[in-house]
Design an enzyme around this catalytic site. Structure first.
Site, PDB file in Angstrom:
ATOM      1  N   TYR A  60       0.823  -1.216   0.000  1.00 33.89           N
ATOM      2  CA  TYR A  60       0.000   0.000   0.000  1.00 33.89           C
ATOM      3  C   TYR A  60       0.855   1.263   0.000  1.00 33.89           C
ATOM      4  O   TYR A  60       0.538   2.244  -0.648  1.00 33.89           O
ATOM      5  CB  TYR A  60      -0.914   0.019   1.228  1.00 33.89           C
ATOM      6  CG  TYR A  60      -2.154  -0.844   1.095  1.00 33.89           C
ATOM      7  CD1 TYR A  60      -3.102  -0.574   0.113  1.00 33.89           C
ATOM      8  CD2 TYR A  60      -2.393  -1.903   1.952  1.00 33.89           C
ATOM      9  CE1 TYR A  60      -4.247  -1.354  -0.006  1.00 33.89           C
ATOM     10  CE2 TYR A  60      -3.533  -2.689   1.847  1.00 33.89           C
ATOM     11  CZ  TYR A  60      -4.459  -2.408   0.862  1.00 33.89           C
ATOM     12  OH  TYR A  60      -5.583  -3.164   0.743  1.00 33.89           O
ATOM     13  N   GLU A 115       2.895 -30.791  13.885  1.00 38.32           N
ATOM     14  CA  GLU A 115       2.193 -30.057  12.820  1.00 38.32           C
ATOM     15  C   GLU A 115       0.902 -29.426  13.334  1.00 38.32           C
ATOM     16  O   GLU A 115       0.598 -28.286  13.024  1.00 38.32           O
ATOM     17  CB  GLU A 115       1.875 -31.039  11.674  1.00 38.32           C
ATOM     18  CG  GLU A 115       0.882 -30.532  10.647  1.00 38.32           C
ATOM     19  CD  GLU A 115       0.376 -31.649   9.708  1.00 38.32           C
ATOM     20  OE1 GLU A 115       0.905 -32.766   9.760  1.00 38.32           O
ATOM     21  OE2 GLU A 115      -0.556 -31.369   8.927  1.00 38.32           O
ATOM     22  N   ASP A 131       0.992 -35.665  10.132  1.00 35.26           N
ATOM     23  CA  ASP A 131       0.141 -36.720   9.608  1.00 35.26           C
ATOM     24  C   ASP A 131       0.967 -37.591   8.662  1.00 35.26           C
ATOM     25  O   ASP A 131       1.968 -37.137   8.101  1.00 35.26           O
ATOM     26  CB  ASP A 131      -1.020 -36.118   8.802  1.00 35.26           C
ATOM     27  CG  ASP A 131      -2.029 -35.413   9.681  1.00 35.26           C
ATOM     28  OD1 ASP A 131      -2.024 -35.633  10.910  1.00 35.26           O
ATOM     29  OD2 ASP A 131      -2.842 -34.642   9.136  1.00 35.26           O
TER      30      ASP A 131
END
EC number: 5.6.2.2
Lengths: 389, 389
Positions: free
Chosen positions: B106, B209, B261
């Site tokens: 910006y 995780e 996982d």
């Protein structure tokens, strides 16, 4: 479990929850003993039973109840699921376990086999549940049935909320000074009801939607300059952050200001803090903060209105404004019809948005200088009561 | 800015970064003075210049450089963008600002107008940049050009990483005891190089995780039982979490174990911690932990192998295993070809996955009892060195 490492607070919470859960389900045993049909009466969680309480300014569960009947073929499975889940949660409570809702799904997932009388043939096979949304739904049933929130049953979850400020708390076995977290912050626990507020020296709570803006305000010393407690929900707030904010408001009597992007998504975040989420109105009574104020960014901040000049110049508007997408417009039109957005101020806000089709991010305000955002925009708006209630 | 609230550490970091930035860009002024064409030589960030260093086990930027020439029509805009961004970052440094990359976008976003000689007509109009990916890319150019990471230039960002354990740190003006966070945790700051490690009484680092599993292990006292530091990346790790883990490994000589996982997404998370991300190889040298070990969940844990029995029974496999989707298979085939997955152990892991087409979440292990996960599975695997390096 090496229970010497588990906090006393947790042990006490477990004992309480296990008792309530056991008593509630022992009723079923009583029914059986009396030869009555097995029935659970559970408050209904349909949209038609989610009632906006004008006076308390909360979305609450109405009086309607559903009867879950074991001997009704349509309800037997759900009845079994409810009792199964309650027993898993009970086991977890008395075994010092801290399950998540994902765990609970796995813990209960198995096949029920109906064998022939001789016991050597499987006549029928039925899974307890296949999808997590089934087991999640049963957990909510148990929450409304027992009036215990999942957190009170020591069910843990992912938690995004962070806090810093002039507040000392007791959590677990520790006393934590939230004004001594350095450049980092305190990540709120998933069971905020177990927190004790020890002492506070703050005048208000500022909740910032965006984690990165929280980091900026924290680093610039905002909460030190304006004695306050600074919180981020890191997007859509989770339950623990909502409950923590509610407790700061209710118990410490601190006003709560919410700072989001100027768009329907930001308004909805505010709405979840203030009123509760539509799909989970049963929890609003404990999680919502009906007193929370929408500090900005507002359409008036961007464009000005009859009462004030805009914070942005024409050139800044040109560079910073993002054109609203069709999805934004649609969302705004939905929100416009929510009961709790039907105030004059909100209707004006939403109408201006629909007319201008313009969104603005908080970061655009930060880009005018952190000094501007932290030491002019925010305090000026609080002082002038320039917020939407 | 109320600079009394800003930490000394930050002030010193600013001074350093501003000096390096200024010196690097003053070269351009020297070129001008000498009447030379304006040229910046910046290390190339293409895939062909991302080299896997076998010995250091890191993905590094190679020797190739690009020349950005102001007088080349194709490069003039990018040249302008680079100098513009450098000046904005420099201004922020000397004004005690803490911009985010969104801010910087910006701050620099505006139109450059070319007026007619009489000054009353706009002949041409060009935006500095339209999309954030343009300004982000320029920030990376400046990082590789100056060898300053964005964090060293006090550019802040959203930060998800959390930590608890037997470690005391100094951050900003505070000393924080990470073993005294109650049920909550310490949210890592976005500038982890500014942290001082004061003292540590831990034997390893466990990175999980999933935030919810972190909460469970924390609450059960895992890191107290096994003197350790417990961290969650809450999904794909951000830069600060990666840098923090690297520093624990490098400076405190703590082994790092990663628990995800059992699926290609989990392997990729491990890979980002260990090697770095492909698109940002320039930062690996500082952010990656080449010594990190993949603790699990592994295919061997699920199905067993020639060296060990599985942790799951046949019935548990039936209830817990999730069938791999086509996207998982595709991802696994990609990962199989990464240079750093071409070890015997990883090829066996990936091949078993491709053969079985089976995924497993850590939560399935937790559902066997937190006691099993925290006090059997994890410590047993560490003791037996049952991990993939």
């Amino acid at each position: 479990m090496s229970s010497e490492f588990i906090s006393k607070v947790d042990k006490e919470a477990r004992r309480k929850a296990a008792n309530i859960l056991r008593d509630k389900f022992l009723n079923l045993v009583e029914q059986l003993k009396k030869g009555e049909p097995l029935v659970m009466e559970i408050p209904m969680r349909t949209l038609s039973n989610a009632i906006y309480d004008e006076k308390r300014k909360l979305l609450l569960l109405g009086e309607k109840k559903l009867r879950r009947n074991f001997l009704d073929l349509n309800e037997a499975k759900r009845f079994m699921q409810t009792v199964l889940m309650a027993s898993i949660i009970y086991d977890a409570l008395v075994s010092d376990e801290y399950p998540t809702i994902r765990d609970l799904y796995y813990r209960g997932k198995h096949s029920l086999l109906l064998k022939s009388i001789e016991g050597n043939k499987i006549v029928s096979e039925e899974n307890t549940w296949d999808e997590q949304k089934e087991s999640d739904s049963v957990i909510v049933d148990i929450e409304v049935f027992t009036s215990l929130l999942r957190e009170e049953m020591l069910i843990l979850s992912k938690e995004k909320g962070k806090v810093v400020g002039n507040l000392r708390i007791r959590s677990g076995n520790d006393v934590i000074d939230l004004s001594k977290t350095g450049h980092g912050a305190y990540a709120i626990e998933p069971t905020p009801d177990l927190i004790d507020f020890i002492d506070v020296d703050a005048e208000f709570v500022l909740v910032v939607e965006k984690d990165a803006v929280f980091q900026q305000l924290h680093r610039a010393g905002f909460w030190k300059q304006y004695k306050s407690i600074l919180i981020t929900s890191a997007g859509q707030p989770d339950r623990a952050t909502r409950r923590f904010v509610r407790r700061l408001n209710e118990e410490l009597k601190l006003p709560v200001y919410i700072l989001t992007d100027a768009d329907p998504y930001g308004w909805y975040i505010f709405s979840v803090f203030r009123i509760g989420s539509i799909s989970l109105s049963y929890e609003s009574e404990r999680l919502a903060t009906p007193d929370a104020k929408f500090l900005g960014v507002s359409m008036g901040d961007i464009f000005g209105n009859s009462r004030k000049k805009p914070y942005l110049s024409e050139a800044e508007r040109k560079n910073y404004i993002i054109k609203a997408k069709d999805a934004d417009i649609k969302r705004a039109e939905e929100i416009k019809n929510y009961e709790w957005f039907k105030t004059k101020a909100w209707q004006e806000e939403i109408n201006t948005f629909l007319q201008r089709k313009a969104k603005l991010e908080i970061e655009a305000m930060a880009s005018k200088g952190l000094k501007f955002l932290a030491f002019q925009y925010i305090p000026e708006k609080i002082t002038n009561k320039d917020y939407i209630a």
